[in-house]
Design a protein around this motif. Structure first.
Motif, PDB file in Angstrom:
ATOM      1  N   TYR A  27       0.736  -1.262   0.018  1.00  0.00           N
ATOM      2  CA  TYR A  27       0.016  -0.091   0.035  1.00  0.00           C
ATOM      3  C   TYR A  27       0.926   1.151  -0.062  1.00  0.00           C
ATOM      4  CZ  TYR A  27      -3.581   3.384   1.402  1.00  0.00           C
ATOM      5  OH  TYR A  27      -4.532   4.514   1.116  1.00  0.00           O
ATOM      6  N   ALA A  28       1.717   1.496   1.072  1.00  0.00           N
ATOM      7  CA  ALA A  28       2.459   2.696   1.102  1.00  0.00           C
ATOM      8  C   ALA A  28       3.546   2.739  -0.101  1.00  0.00           C
ATOM      9  CB  ALA A  28       3.427   2.725   2.463  1.00  0.00           C
ATOM     10  N   SER A  29       3.991   1.970  -0.653  1.00  0.00           N
ATOM     11  CA  SER A  29       4.561   2.012  -1.925  1.00  0.00           C
ATOM     12  C   SER A  29       3.916   2.492  -3.215  1.00  0.00           C
ATOM     13  CB  SER A  29       5.363   0.770  -2.055  1.00  0.00           C
ATOM     14  OG  SER A  29       4.501  -0.238  -2.703  1.00  0.00           O
ATOM     15  N   GLY A  30       2.641   2.223  -3.027  1.00  0.00           N
ATOM     16  CA  GLY A  30       1.823   2.509  -4.205  1.00  0.00           C
ATOM     17  C   GLY A  30       1.599   1.404  -5.127  1.00  0.00           C
ATOM     18  N   ARG A  31       2.360   0.361  -4.909  1.00  0.00           N
ATOM     19  CA  ARG A  31       2.317  -0.874  -5.998  1.00  0.00           C
ATOM     20  C   ARG A  31       0.811  -1.414  -5.836  1.00  0.00           C
ATOM     21  NH1 ARG A  31       4.627  -2.572 -10.132  1.00  0.00           N
ATOM     22  NH2 ARG A  31       6.524  -1.985  -9.364  1.00  0.00           N
ATOM     23  N   GLU A  32       0.081  -1.631  -4.723  1.00  0.00           N
ATOM     24  CA  GLU A  32      -0.973  -2.326  -4.603  1.00  0.00           C
ATOM     25  C   GLU A  32      -2.077  -1.371  -5.098  1.00  0.00           C
ATOM     26  OE1 GLU A  32      -3.506  -3.265  -0.568  1.00  0.00           O
ATOM     27  OE2 GLU A  32      -1.409  -3.869  -0.449  1.00  0.00           O
ATOM     28  N   LEU A  33      -1.918  -0.082  -4.800  1.00  0.00           N
ATOM     29  CA  LEU A  33      -3.067   0.716  -5.134  1.00  0.00           C
ATOM     30  C   LEU A  33      -3.289   0.763  -6.784  1.00  0.00           C
ATOM     31  CD1 LEU A  33      -2.475   3.900  -2.952  1.00  0.00           C
ATOM     32  CD2 LEU A  33      -4.794   2.671  -2.976  1.00  0.00           C
ATOM     33  N   TRP A  34      -1.876   0.821  -7.459  1.00  0.00           N
ATOM     34  CA  TRP A  34      -1.942   0.846  -8.731  1.00  0.00           C
ATOM     35  C   TRP A  34      -2.323  -0.363  -9.326  1.00  0.00           C
ATOM     36  CZ3 TRP A  34      -2.300   4.466 -11.883  1.00  0.00           C
ATOM     37  CH2 TRP A  34      -1.856   4.610 -13.164  1.00  0.00           C
ATOM     38  N   GLN A  35      -2.329  -1.438  -8.783  1.00  0.00           N
ATOM     39  CA  GLN A  35      -2.522  -2.805  -9.029  1.00  0.00           C
ATOM     40  C   GLN A  35      -4.150  -2.984  -9.084  1.00  0.00           C
ATOM     41  OE1 GLN A  35       0.043  -5.472  -8.680  1.00  0.00           O
ATOM     42  NE2 GLN A  35      -1.090  -6.911  -9.812  1.00  0.00           N
ATOM     43  N   PHE A  36      -4.872  -2.299  -8.242  1.00  0.00           N
ATOM     44  CA  PHE A  36      -6.267  -2.673  -8.195  1.00  0.00           C
ATOM     45  C   PHE A  36      -7.057  -1.291  -8.980  1.00  0.00           C
ATOM     46  CE2 PHE A  36      -5.037  -5.842  -5.175  1.00  0.00           C
ATOM     47  CZ  PHE A  36      -6.033  -6.731  -5.394  1.00  0.00           C
ATOM     48  N   PHE A  37      -6.581  -0.094  -8.630  1.00  0.00           N
ATOM     49  CA  PHE A  37      -7.210   1.226  -9.140  1.00  0.00           C
ATOM     50  C   PHE A  37      -6.829   1.732 -10.396  1.00  0.00           C
ATOM     51  CE2 PHE A  37      -8.153   1.419  -4.421  1.00  0.00           C
ATOM     52  CZ  PHE A  37      -9.354   0.836  -4.247  1.00  0.00           C
ATOM     53  N   GLY A  38      -6.174   2.933 -10.409  1.00  0.00           N
ATOM     54  CA  GLY A  38      -5.483   3.620 -11.497  1.00  0.00           C
ATOM     55  C   GLY A  38      -6.721   4.383 -12.113  1.00  0.00           C
ATOM     56  N   THR A  73       2.578 -15.499   4.174  1.00  0.00           N
ATOM     57  CA  THR A  73       3.003 -14.901   2.880  1.00  0.00           C
ATOM     58  C   THR A  73       2.943 -13.535   3.006  1.00  0.00           C
ATOM     59  OG1 THR A  73       0.732 -15.153   1.744  1.00  0.00           O
ATOM     60  CG2 THR A  73       2.138 -16.998   1.378  1.00  0.00           C
ATOM     61  N   THR A  74       2.117 -12.936   3.285  1.00  0.00           N
ATOM     62  CA  THR A  74       2.140 -11.282   3.413  1.00  0.00           C
ATOM     63  C   THR A  74       3.179 -11.067   4.201  1.00  0.00           C
ATOM     64  OG1 THR A  74       0.220 -11.258   5.029  1.00  0.00           O
ATOM     65  CG2 THR A  74      -0.142 -10.802   2.575  1.00  0.00           C
ATOM     66  N   THR A  75       3.392 -11.426   5.404  1.00  0.00           N
ATOM     67  CA  THR A  75       4.469 -11.296   6.254  1.00  0.00           C
ATOM     68  C   THR A  75       5.816 -11.461   5.580  1.00  0.00           C
ATOM     69  OG1 THR A  75       3.230 -11.715   8.298  1.00  0.00           O
ATOM     70  CG2 THR A  75       5.766 -11.356   8.490  1.00  0.00           C
ATOM     71  N   VAL A  76       5.898 -12.338   5.004  1.00  0.00           N
ATOM     72  CA  VAL A  76       7.119 -12.802   3.883  1.00  0.00           C
ATOM     73  C   VAL A  76       7.475 -11.689   3.050  1.00  0.00           C
ATOM     74  CG1 VAL A  76       8.168 -14.134   2.206  1.00  0.00           C
ATOM     75  CG2 VAL A  76       7.281 -15.230   4.203  1.00  0.00           C
ATOM     76  N   VAL A  77       6.111 -11.071   2.302  1.00  0.00           N
ATOM     77  CA  VAL A  77       6.031  -9.910   1.236  1.00  0.00           C
ATOM     78  C   VAL A  77       6.802  -8.696   2.138  1.00  0.00           C
ATOM     79  CG1 VAL A  77       4.747  -8.363   0.099  1.00  0.00           C
ATOM     80  CG2 VAL A  77       4.175 -10.812  -0.116  1.00  0.00           C
ATOM     81  N   MET A  78       6.339  -8.525   3.397  1.00  0.00           N
ATOM     82  CA  MET A  78       6.616  -7.347   4.046  1.00  0.00           C
ATOM     83  C   MET A  78       8.190  -7.452   4.231  1.00  0.00           C
ATOM     84  SD  MET A  78       4.063  -5.462   4.250  1.00  0.00           S
ATOM     85  CE  MET A  78       2.701  -6.426   3.450  1.00  0.00           C
ATOM     86  N   ILE A  79       8.893  -8.673   4.863  1.00  0.00           N
ATOM     87  CA  ILE A  79      10.185  -8.804   4.957  1.00  0.00           C
ATOM     88  C   ILE A  79      10.847  -8.444   3.971  1.00  0.00           C
ATOM     89  CG2 ILE A  79      12.024 -10.360   5.692  1.00  0.00           C
ATOM     90  CD1 ILE A  79       9.901 -11.518   7.559  1.00  0.00           C
ATOM     91  N   THR A  84       7.205  -9.326  -7.320  1.00  0.00           N
ATOM     92  CA  THR A  84       6.713 -10.561  -7.841  1.00  0.00           C
ATOM     93  C   THR A  84       5.806 -11.277  -6.708  1.00  0.00           C
ATOM     94  OG1 THR A  84       8.834 -11.159  -8.522  1.00  0.00           O
ATOM     95  CG2 THR A  84       7.626 -12.960  -8.502  1.00  0.00           C
ATOM     96  N   LEU A  85       6.246 -11.153  -5.721  1.00  0.00           N
ATOM     97  CA  LEU A  85       5.211 -11.633  -4.523  1.00  0.00           C
ATOM     98  C   LEU A  85       3.744 -10.758  -4.559  1.00  0.00           C
ATOM     99  CD1 LEU A  85       7.753 -12.065  -1.721  1.00  0.00           C
ATOM    100  CD2 LEU A  85       6.131 -13.835  -2.652  1.00  0.00           C
ATOM    101  N   VAL A  86       3.877  -9.260  -4.505  1.00  0.00           N
ATOM    102  CA  VAL A  86       2.750  -8.492  -4.747  1.00  0.00           C
ATOM    103  C   VAL A  86       1.898  -8.681  -5.778  1.00  0.00           C
ATOM    104  CG1 VAL A  86       2.050  -6.275  -4.892  1.00  0.00           C
ATOM    105  CG2 VAL A  86       3.822  -6.692  -3.229  1.00  0.00           C
ATOM    106  N   ALA A  87       2.648  -8.940  -6.857  1.00  0.00           N
ATOM    107  CA  ALA A  87       1.774  -9.183  -8.153  1.00  0.00           C
ATOM    108  C   ALA A  87       1.049 -10.721  -8.336  1.00  0.00           C
ATOM    109  CB  ALA A  87       2.663  -9.026  -9.588  1.00  0.00           C
TER     110      ALA A  87
END
Length: 342
Positions: free
Chosen positions: A21-32, A91-97, A307-310
């Motif tokens: 979310y904070a990086s913008g990656r998740e918002l751009w994945q869903f919204f735009g 998996t999401t904690t792995v994404v955060m690390i 890769t994990l986020v996508a």
């Protein structure tokens, strides 16, 4: 009442605003483009969902998520979603690390160093049990939200962006469903662990309405900024850095530190959900369970952040739609059940 309500509000926001979310990656994945209505619907869905989870946690006086999950999805599907929540948190904690490693790489630091700092910080945080997490959220999140809002508004003013020029077409409104669903599952895990600490229904109102509005405003301004630099986003692992390149290096460093703390708060929330769920089986101190859990995660961080986020996030967003539906309809079918029992 207000201080307790704000404490739960920051816990909700800290769980939601992570690396994606904070990086913008998740918002751009869903919204735009064409997503103003989607973000408005997200605010409503999110606030209602958080209210239901907190209400059930409060009534059950829960210390882990299983009783809350059973109430929301029903006895038949509890086992399936119990496993799913556990895997999701893992998996999401792995994404955060991994996100901590990616943030370090932006400053030419080794990937493993960013990961090592995150793991050590998480272990230290849980030496004080759950209270360490709550205290950290109340201190860090106002700084994080203030910093993110400041840079986004500065970018909006500097680039002379119109905030409400994209409302003619709203074809992406359905994105509100998977985006809210994605963010709801970890909240069941985290808010299910604090039911015994909530003292009144007023706290619930403050937490769910406040978190929904804050996340909605930031999401809208952030998405609006990313639309303006859409062509450049392919070049950046972390979209926020495409905005920050317009500003002095000092701002880049400050925002990178805040981004790391956003990653940290969500990793901490994920670890909290995991360890409160399994601590009854092991009868060991919380910090020891945290160390063992993190040790199993480190090898998976080599997959890389984007890769994990996508791949991970959209799949869970769709799988969680059933949980979101149950949460949104809960006030209705709960009333119907009460009427039948009377």
């Amino acid at each position: 009442m207000w201080s307790a309500g704000l404490k739960w509000m920051f816990l909700i926001i800290g769980t939601t605003i992570g690396a994606g979310y904070a990086s913008g990656r998740e918002l751009w994945q869903f919204f735009g483009h064409e997503s103003g209505l989607a973000i408005l619907l997200f605010v409503i869905f999110f606030s209602v969902s958080c209210g239901v989870i907190l209400k059930v946690s409060y009534e059950r006086k829960s210390t882990q998520y299983l009783p809350v999950l059973r109430e929301i999805v029903g006895g038949r599907l509890t086992g399936f979603y119990d496993v799913m929540i556990f895997l999701y948190l893992f998996t999401t904690t792995v994404v955060m690390i991994a996100g901590s490693g990616a943030t370090g790489q932006a400053f030419n630091l080794p990937y493993w160093l960013g990961i090592g700092i995150m793991v050590i910080a998480l272990i230290i945080l849980f030496l004080k049990d759950i209270n360490g997490l709550l205290a950290m959220n109340q201190f860090i999140l106002p700084l994080l939200l203030g910093g993110l809002l400041f840079i986004l508004l500065l970018f909006t003013i500097d680039q002379e962006l119109a905030l409400f020029s994209h409302w003619q077409e709203q074809r992406n409104w359905t994105a509100a469903f998977p985006f809210t669903a994605l963010n709801i599952l970890p909240l069941i895990a985290v808010l299910g662990a604090i039911g015994n600490k909530i003292r009144s229904r007023q706290e619930i109102w403050i937490a769910c309405v406040g978190s929904g509005l804050i996340l909605g405003v930031i999401s809208y301004i952030y998405n609006n900024s990313l639309i303006q630099i859409a062509d450049e986003l392919l070049l950046y692992e972390i979209p926020l850095f495409a905005i920050l390149k317009h500003y002095p290096f000092e701002i880049l460093i400050l925002m990178s530190i805040l981004l790391w703390f956003a990653i940290f708060t969500t990793a901490a929330a994920g670890v909290l959900g995991i360890v409160t769920r399994i601590k009854d089986y092991f009868k060991k101190p919380l910090w020891l369970i945290v160390i063992v859990t993190l040790a199993t995660m480190i090898p998976l961080t080599q997959l890389g952040f984007s890769t994990l986020v996508a791949y991970v996030y959209p799949v869970y967003g769709i799988l969680n739609l059933y949980v979101l539906t149950r949460l949104l309809l809960y006030p209705i079918w709960n009333k119907m059940e009460n009427r039948h029992s009377n």
